[in-house]
Design a protein around this motif. Sequence first.
Motif, PDB file in Angstrom:
ATOM      1  N   GLU A  15       1.305   5.618  13.237  1.00 30.23           N
ATOM      2  CA  GLU A  15       2.048   4.738  12.339  1.00 30.23           C
ATOM      3  C   GLU A  15       1.142   4.223  11.214  1.00 30.23           C
ATOM      4  O   GLU A  15       1.629   3.852  10.149  1.00 30.23           O
ATOM      5  CB  GLU A  15       2.628   3.532  13.099  1.00 30.23           C
ATOM      6  CG  GLU A  15       3.609   3.890  14.182  1.00 30.23           C
ATOM      7  CD  GLU A  15       2.944   4.341  15.486  1.00 30.23           C
ATOM      8  OE1 GLU A  15       3.600   5.073  16.238  1.00 30.23           O
ATOM      9  OE2 GLU A  15       1.777   3.972  15.731  1.00 30.23           O
ATOM     10  N   GLN A  16      -0.160   4.196  11.443  1.00 30.89           N
ATOM     11  CA  GLN A  16      -1.101   3.642  10.475  1.00 30.89           C
ATOM     12  C   GLN A  16      -2.092   4.666   9.924  1.00 30.89           C
ATOM     13  O   GLN A  16      -2.776   4.390   8.939  1.00 30.89           O
ATOM     14  CB  GLN A  16      -1.878   2.485  11.124  1.00 30.89           C
ATOM     15  CG  GLN A  16      -0.957   1.377  11.590  1.00 30.89           C
ATOM     16  CD  GLN A  16      -1.627   0.428  12.568  1.00 30.89           C
ATOM     17  OE1 GLN A  16      -2.728   0.663  13.046  1.00 30.89           O
ATOM     18  NE2 GLN A  16      -0.957  -0.668  12.858  1.00 30.89           N
ATOM     19  N   ALA A  50      -2.864   4.695   6.205  1.00 30.59           N
ATOM     20  CA  ALA A  50      -1.704   4.336   5.386  1.00 30.59           C
ATOM     21  C   ALA A  50      -2.168   3.264   4.399  1.00 30.59           C
ATOM     22  O   ALA A  50      -3.284   2.736   4.497  1.00 30.59           O
ATOM     23  CB  ALA A  50      -0.594   3.786   6.283  1.00 30.59           C
ATOM     24  N   TRP A  51      -1.325   2.934   3.439  1.00 28.37           N
ATOM     25  CA  TRP A  51      -1.608   1.810   2.558  1.00 28.37           C
ATOM     26  C   TRP A  51      -1.743   0.564   3.419  1.00 28.37           C
ATOM     27  O   TRP A  51      -1.003   0.386   4.398  1.00 28.37           O
ATOM     28  CB  TRP A  51      -0.471   1.598   1.558  1.00 28.37           C
ATOM     29  CG  TRP A  51      -0.423   2.588   0.455  1.00 28.37           C
ATOM     30  CD1 TRP A  51       0.440   3.638   0.330  1.00 28.37           C
ATOM     31  CD2 TRP A  51      -1.275   2.628  -0.691  1.00 28.37           C
ATOM     32  NE1 TRP A  51       0.176   4.327  -0.828  1.00 28.37           N
ATOM     33  CE2 TRP A  51      -0.879   3.726  -1.468  1.00 28.37           C
ATOM     34  CE3 TRP A  51      -2.345   1.842  -1.124  1.00 28.37           C
ATOM     35  CZ2 TRP A  51      -1.500   4.065  -2.661  1.00 28.37           C
ATOM     36  CZ3 TRP A  51      -2.972   2.176  -2.316  1.00 28.37           C
ATOM     37  CH2 TRP A  51      -2.547   3.270  -3.072  1.00 28.37           C
ATOM     38  N   HIS A  52      -2.663  -0.307   3.063  1.00 31.24           N
ATOM     39  CA  HIS A  52      -2.821  -1.566   3.775  1.00 31.24           C
ATOM     40  C   HIS A  52      -3.642  -2.536   2.934  1.00 31.24           C
ATOM     41  O   HIS A  52      -4.230  -2.152   1.917  1.00 31.24           O
ATOM     42  CB  HIS A  52      -3.464  -1.367   5.152  1.00 31.24           C
ATOM     43  CG  HIS A  52      -4.848  -0.803   5.112  1.00 31.24           C
ATOM     44  ND1 HIS A  52      -5.128   0.519   4.812  1.00 31.24           N
ATOM     45  CD2 HIS A  52      -6.052  -1.395   5.326  1.00 31.24           C
ATOM     46  CE1 HIS A  52      -6.434   0.714   4.857  1.00 31.24           C
ATOM     47  NE2 HIS A  52      -7.019  -0.442   5.161  1.00 31.24           N
ATOM     48  N   ASP A  92      -4.084  -3.779  -1.997  1.00 35.01           N
ATOM     49  CA  ASP A  92      -3.576  -2.584  -1.327  1.00 35.01           C
ATOM     50  C   ASP A  92      -4.538  -1.439  -1.572  1.00 35.01           C
ATOM     51  O   ASP A  92      -4.960  -1.201  -2.713  1.00 35.01           O
ATOM     52  CB  ASP A  92      -2.199  -2.202  -1.873  1.00 35.01           C
ATOM     53  CG  ASP A  92      -1.064  -3.020  -1.280  1.00 35.01           C
ATOM     54  OD1 ASP A  92      -1.327  -3.904  -0.442  1.00 35.01           O
ATOM     55  OD2 ASP A  92       0.088  -2.761  -1.659  1.00 35.01           O
ATOM     56  N   TRP A  94      -6.228   2.510   0.467  1.00 38.61           N
ATOM     57  CA  TRP A  94      -6.282   3.462   1.578  1.00 38.61           C
ATOM     58  C   TRP A  94      -7.688   4.023   1.632  1.00 38.61           C
ATOM     59  O   TRP A  94      -8.431   3.943   0.656  1.00 38.61           O
ATOM     60  CB  TRP A  94      -5.242   4.585   1.440  1.00 38.61           C
ATOM     61  CG  TRP A  94      -5.251   5.346   0.145  1.00 38.61           C
ATOM     62  CD1 TRP A  94      -4.468   5.087  -0.946  1.00 38.61           C
ATOM     63  CD2 TRP A  94      -6.065   6.469  -0.206  1.00 38.61           C
ATOM     64  NE1 TRP A  94      -4.751   5.984  -1.947  1.00 38.61           N
ATOM     65  CE2 TRP A  94      -5.732   6.847  -1.517  1.00 38.61           C
ATOM     66  CE3 TRP A  94      -7.046   7.198   0.455  1.00 38.61           C
ATOM     67  CZ2 TRP A  94      -6.332   7.920  -2.173  1.00 38.61           C
ATOM     68  CZ3 TRP A  94      -7.656   8.263  -0.195  1.00 38.61           C
ATOM     69  CH2 TRP A  94      -7.285   8.616  -1.499  1.00 38.61           C
ATOM     70  N   TRP A 121      -0.209  -3.538   7.349  1.00 38.59           N
ATOM     71  CA  TRP A 121       0.008  -2.095   7.203  1.00 38.59           C
ATOM     72  C   TRP A 121       1.306  -1.831   6.448  1.00 38.59           C
ATOM     73  O   TRP A 121       2.304  -2.518   6.643  1.00 38.59           O
ATOM     74  CB  TRP A 121       0.044  -1.427   8.579  1.00 38.59           C
ATOM     75  CG  TRP A 121      -1.309  -1.435   9.216  1.00 38.59           C
ATOM     76  CD1 TRP A 121      -1.766  -2.298  10.167  1.00 38.59           C
ATOM     77  CD2 TRP A 121      -2.386  -0.554   8.908  1.00 38.59           C
ATOM     78  NE1 TRP A 121      -3.068  -1.998  10.484  1.00 38.59           N
ATOM     79  CE2 TRP A 121      -3.477  -0.938   9.724  1.00 38.59           C
ATOM     80  CE3 TRP A 121      -2.549   0.520   8.031  1.00 38.59           C
ATOM     81  CZ2 TRP A 121      -4.703  -0.280   9.699  1.00 38.59           C
ATOM     82  CZ3 TRP A 121      -3.768   1.175   7.995  1.00 38.59           C
ATOM     83  CH2 TRP A 121      -4.830   0.774   8.821  1.00 38.59           C
ATOM     84  N   LYS A 122       1.258  -0.790   5.605  1.00 40.88           N
ATOM     85  CA  LYS A 122       2.402  -0.430   4.767  1.00 40.88           C
ATOM     86  C   LYS A 122       2.694   1.064   4.941  1.00 40.88           C
ATOM     87  O   LYS A 122       2.319   1.644   5.952  1.00 40.88           O
ATOM     88  CB  LYS A 122       2.095  -0.819   3.323  1.00 40.88           C
ATOM     89  CG  LYS A 122       1.848  -2.334   3.234  1.00 40.88           C
ATOM     90  CD  LYS A 122       1.284  -2.785   1.936  1.00 40.88           C
ATOM     91  CE  LYS A 122       1.039  -4.308   2.038  1.00 40.88           C
ATOM     92  NZ  LYS A 122       0.328  -4.832   0.935  1.00 40.88           N
ATOM     93  N   GLU A 123       3.329   1.676   3.969  1.00 43.05           N
ATOM     94  CA  GLU A 123       3.749   3.070   4.079  1.00 43.05           C
ATOM     95  C   GLU A 123       2.552   4.029   4.019  1.00 43.05           C
ATOM     96  O   GLU A 123       1.481   3.682   3.536  1.00 43.05           O
ATOM     97  CB  GLU A 123       4.758   3.415   2.964  1.00 43.05           C
ATOM     98  CG  GLU A 123       4.156   3.644   1.583  1.00 43.05           C
ATOM     99  CD  GLU A 123       3.896   2.375   0.767  1.00 43.05           C
ATOM    100  OE1 GLU A 123       3.562   2.526  -0.420  1.00 43.05           O
ATOM    101  OE2 GLU A 123       3.985   1.253   1.304  1.00 43.05           O
ATOM    102  N   HIS A 124       2.783   5.253   4.499  1.00 37.66           N
ATOM    103  CA  HIS A 124       1.756   6.289   4.413  1.00 37.66           C
ATOM    104  C   HIS A 124       1.554   6.712   2.960  1.00 37.66           C
ATOM    105  O   HIS A 124       2.505   6.686   2.164  1.00 37.66           O
ATOM    106  CB  HIS A 124       2.148   7.513   5.253  1.00 37.66           C
ATOM    107  CG  HIS A 124       1.890   7.322   6.703  1.00 37.66           C
ATOM    108  ND1 HIS A 124       0.653   7.515   7.263  1.00 37.66           N
ATOM    109  CD2 HIS A 124       2.703   6.922   7.715  1.00 37.66           C
ATOM    110  CE1 HIS A 124       0.701   7.266   8.561  1.00 37.66           C
ATOM    111  NE2 HIS A 124       1.944   6.893   8.859  1.00 37.66           N
ATOM    112  N   THR A 126       0.928   9.484   0.023  1.00 40.00           N
ATOM    113  CA  THR A 126       1.453  10.835  -0.174  1.00 40.00           C
ATOM    114  C   THR A 126       0.285  11.810  -0.347  1.00 40.00           C
ATOM    115  O   THR A 126      -0.850  11.408  -0.639  1.00 40.00           O
ATOM    116  CB  THR A 126       2.340  10.899  -1.427  1.00 40.00           C
ATOM    117  OG1 THR A 126       1.513  10.641  -2.570  1.00 40.00           O
ATOM    118  CG2 THR A 126       3.483   9.882  -1.348  1.00 40.00           C
TER     119      THR A 126
END
Length: 136
Positions: A15-16, A50-52, A92, A94, A121-124, A126
Amino acid sequence: MHVEPVQPTVKNPPEQFAGDVWVDMIAVPHERDQRMSVAIVKFAPGARTAWHSHARGQYLRVTQGIARFGTRDGEIIEVHAGQTLYTPPGQDHWHAAADGCFMEHIAMLESGDDPATTTVWKEHITDAEYDGQVTA
């Protein structure tokens, strides 16, 4: 004073993280007023977070390989073994291993006032974000 017990290596959750990433905790808070956590994080080639963001920022010391770090404005920085990157509070970002090499870094951060905000934690990211041009 005491020697810290050895903790088992843990694979980070999908997920992360994308790809194979493992963490070894070095230091975690023992007392209520302590905030510092330190870990060794190992990335397989091309593996990434992921973005965080972190409530109090984060220091990352690359100890092996080549790391790639990206921000929301499209900046991508490559950091080599022996270099340290700082991300400020709330930014934010990665981090990832460059293609073709394993990467290891020491992650150092302080807990937020609310522990739930220490790392958000945010979206993966690309593939296009990962593959972007190095800007610094």
